[in-house]
Design a protein around this motif. Structure first.
Motif, PDB file in Angstrom:
ATOM      1  N   THR A 193      -6.239   2.715  -0.785  1.00 39.62           N
ATOM      2  CA  THR A 193      -5.792   1.892   0.342  1.00 39.62           C
ATOM      3  C   THR A 193      -6.718   0.703   0.569  1.00 39.62           C
ATOM      4  O   THR A 193      -6.254  -0.388   0.931  1.00 39.62           O
ATOM      5  CB  THR A 193      -5.718   2.735   1.625  1.00 39.62           C
ATOM      6  OG1 THR A 193      -6.993   3.355   1.872  1.00 39.62           O
ATOM      7  CG2 THR A 193      -4.669   3.822   1.498  1.00 39.62           C
ATOM      8  N   ALA A 194      -8.016   0.882   0.332  1.00 39.67           N
ATOM      9  CA  ALA A 194      -8.954  -0.227   0.496  1.00 39.67           C
ATOM     10  C   ALA A 194      -8.658  -1.340  -0.495  1.00 39.67           C
ATOM     11  O   ALA A 194      -8.849  -2.527  -0.186  1.00 39.67           O
ATOM     12  CB  ALA A 194     -10.387   0.270   0.327  1.00 39.67           C
ATOM     13  N   ASN A 211      -5.689  -2.049  -1.604  1.00 40.33           N
ATOM     14  CA  ASN A 211      -4.307  -2.508  -1.440  1.00 40.33           C
ATOM     15  C   ASN A 211      -3.956  -2.580   0.039  1.00 40.33           C
ATOM     16  O   ASN A 211      -3.156  -1.795   0.554  1.00 40.33           O
ATOM     17  CB  ASN A 211      -3.342  -1.559  -2.158  1.00 40.33           C
ATOM     18  CG  ASN A 211      -3.509  -1.567  -3.656  1.00 40.33           C
ATOM     19  OD1 ASN A 211      -2.977  -2.429  -4.350  1.00 40.33           O
ATOM     20  ND2 ASN A 211      -4.272  -0.599  -4.163  1.00 40.33           N
ATOM     21  N   SER A 212      -4.516  -3.538   0.725  1.00 39.88           N
ATOM     22  CA  SER A 212      -4.282  -3.659   2.163  1.00 39.88           C
ATOM     23  C   SER A 212      -2.811  -3.939   2.480  1.00 39.88           C
ATOM     24  O   SER A 212      -2.360  -3.690   3.605  1.00 39.88           O
ATOM     25  CB  SER A 212      -5.157  -4.771   2.743  1.00 39.88           C
ATOM     26  OG  SER A 212      -4.872  -6.020   2.116  1.00 39.88           O
ATOM     27  N   GLN A 213      -2.049  -4.426   1.504  1.00 32.21           N
ATOM     28  CA  GLN A 213      -0.640  -4.746   1.743  1.00 32.21           C
ATOM     29  C   GLN A 213       0.207  -3.490   1.945  1.00 32.21           C
ATOM     30  O   GLN A 213       1.348  -3.574   2.413  1.00 32.21           O
ATOM     31  CB  GLN A 213      -0.065  -5.575   0.585  1.00 32.21           C
ATOM     32  CG  GLN A 213       0.222  -4.815  -0.703  1.00 32.21           C
ATOM     33  CD  GLN A 213      -0.984  -4.705  -1.608  1.00 32.21           C
ATOM     34  OE1 GLN A 213      -2.109  -4.905  -1.188  1.00 32.21           O
ATOM     35  NE2 GLN A 213      -0.758  -4.402  -2.889  1.00 32.21           N
ATOM     36  N   ALA A 233      -0.397  -1.176   4.133  1.00 34.82           N
ATOM     37  CA  ALA A 233      -0.455  -0.766   5.538  1.00 34.82           C
ATOM     38  C   ALA A 233       0.758  -1.257   6.324  1.00 34.82           C
ATOM     39  O   ALA A 233       1.008  -2.467   6.410  1.00 34.82           O
ATOM     40  CB  ALA A 233      -1.740  -1.278   6.177  1.00 34.82           C
ATOM     41  N   GLY A 263      -0.544   4.407   3.617  1.00 34.22           N
ATOM     42  CA  GLY A 263      -0.311   3.375   4.625  1.00 34.22           C
ATOM     43  C   GLY A 263       1.128   2.955   4.802  1.00 34.22           C
ATOM     44  O   GLY A 263       1.463   2.229   5.751  1.00 34.22           O
TER      45      GLY A 263
END
Length: 330
Positions: A193-194, A196-198, A200, A231
């Motif tokens: 997740t860190a 690939n912030s997209q 969220a 996310g």
């Protein structure tokens, strides 16, 4: 509700053959906590779908009778003396369990063979995700203390992999090991997740291919929960999708279980969905292949593997650049 989990069809009641129902060894007494006891200290009592079960001492002969309990036991360093086979997939060759024993005797697949369960002389039976009926559970609990389908600690519904890990860790007296395993898996999710912030807050439909359409998995389904942990959010409408309502699949991201891109390209309606034409779709492959089996296992062993093989495709499908080609999985 529990949606289908194991391949395309799973009966909500699994028949147990060969032995008449025996007396249950459960109690209806409820406690504030699902578990009583501390790491390695027995007796330990736990709640599950059918009441409570007390395990008096550390078990030496463990039999896994749930569909994915084998992976949890192995992750905690416990090799069962017998296990339920994962049907529809060559589970003994699963890539996320390389190095673990593969010659564990089987006590059935979709249907359990209770005579084989009894012959394994179990100290405890682990069925934290077994979809038992009450008769099934009563039969097994007459053979040994049985941990039945565990309930989710968040809402009492479907158990998460963490709920299962907690239950099995306590049943085996390995709570400390369970915490370490949980932390390793959470760290793997955090890294994905860190990077690939997209992911969220992005809506993703996780859709299983059925004979007569699709089924969008509810967010509490363990397979959909893999993506919500990354996310993603589930669409408002879930459940059965008829051929006339394929528009329900047209979400910012679509994840397909049970078919390849090539197979679905032959469907003129599906192929014209914007999420398909703009290459925002991830295909996990046919049932019985590694990726779809890994998401079905939903275990501490299979999920890090699935992160490795699926995250590149998810990243490409969510960059909103039509020129980006989503890589094939498997």
């Amino acid at each position: 509700m529990r949606s289908p989990r194991w391949a395309s069809v799973l009966s909500s009641t699994l028949a147990l053959t060969g032995v008449a129902s025996l007396a249950a060894c459960t109690s209806d007494d409820a406690t504030d906590s699902a578990f009583v006891g501390s790491d390695g200290v027995f007796p330990v009592t736990m709640q599950h779908k059918f009441g409570s079960t007390t395990i008096e001492s550390r078990p030496n002969r463990v039999v896994t009778v749930g569909f994915n309990d084998l992976d949890f036991a192995l992750a905690l360093g416990e090799t069962p003396v017998a296990t339920r086979a994962f049907t529809g997939y060559d589970y003994k060759q699963r890539p996320w369990a390389q190095g673990y024993p593969t010659d564990i005797p089987e006590v059935g697949g979709m249907e359990l063979d209770v005579e084989k369960v009894a012959a394994a002389n179990p100290d405890v039976l682990l069925g934290t995700y077994a979809v038992f009926t009450k008769n099934d559970y009563d039969t097994l609990s007459g053979l040994a203390p049985t941990v039945g389908d565990v309930l989710g600690t968040a809402d009492g519904g479907t158990a998460s992999w963490e709920d299962q890990l907690d239950a099995i860790g306590k049943a085996l007296g390995k709570q400390g090991e369970a915490e370490k395993v949980r932390d390793r898996v959470r760290t793997a999710f955090d890294a994905a997740t860190a990077a690939n912030s997209q992911f969220a807050g992005r809506t993703a439909a996780v859709a299983m291919v059925l004979d007569n359409g699709f089924y969008i998995l509810e967010p509490e389904d363990p397979r959909a929960a893999f993506f919500t942990t990354l996310g993603f959010t589930a669409p408002t409408e879930t459940g059965t999708v008829s051929p006339e309502r394929l528009d329900l699949l047209d979400q910012p991201t679509l994840i397909v279980l049970g078919a390849t891109k090539e197979k679905l390209a032959a469907d003129p309606v599906f192929s014209q969905l914007a999420v398909v034409k703009e290459d925002r779709t991830v295909y996990l492959g046919e049932f019985g292949t590694d990726a779809t089996a890994a998401i079905g296992f939903a275990s501490p062993l299979s999920q890090p593997y699935l992160l490795d093989v699926a995250t590149p495709a998810l990243s490409a499908a969510t960059d909103d650049d039509p020129a980006t080609v989503v890589p094939a999985i498997g």
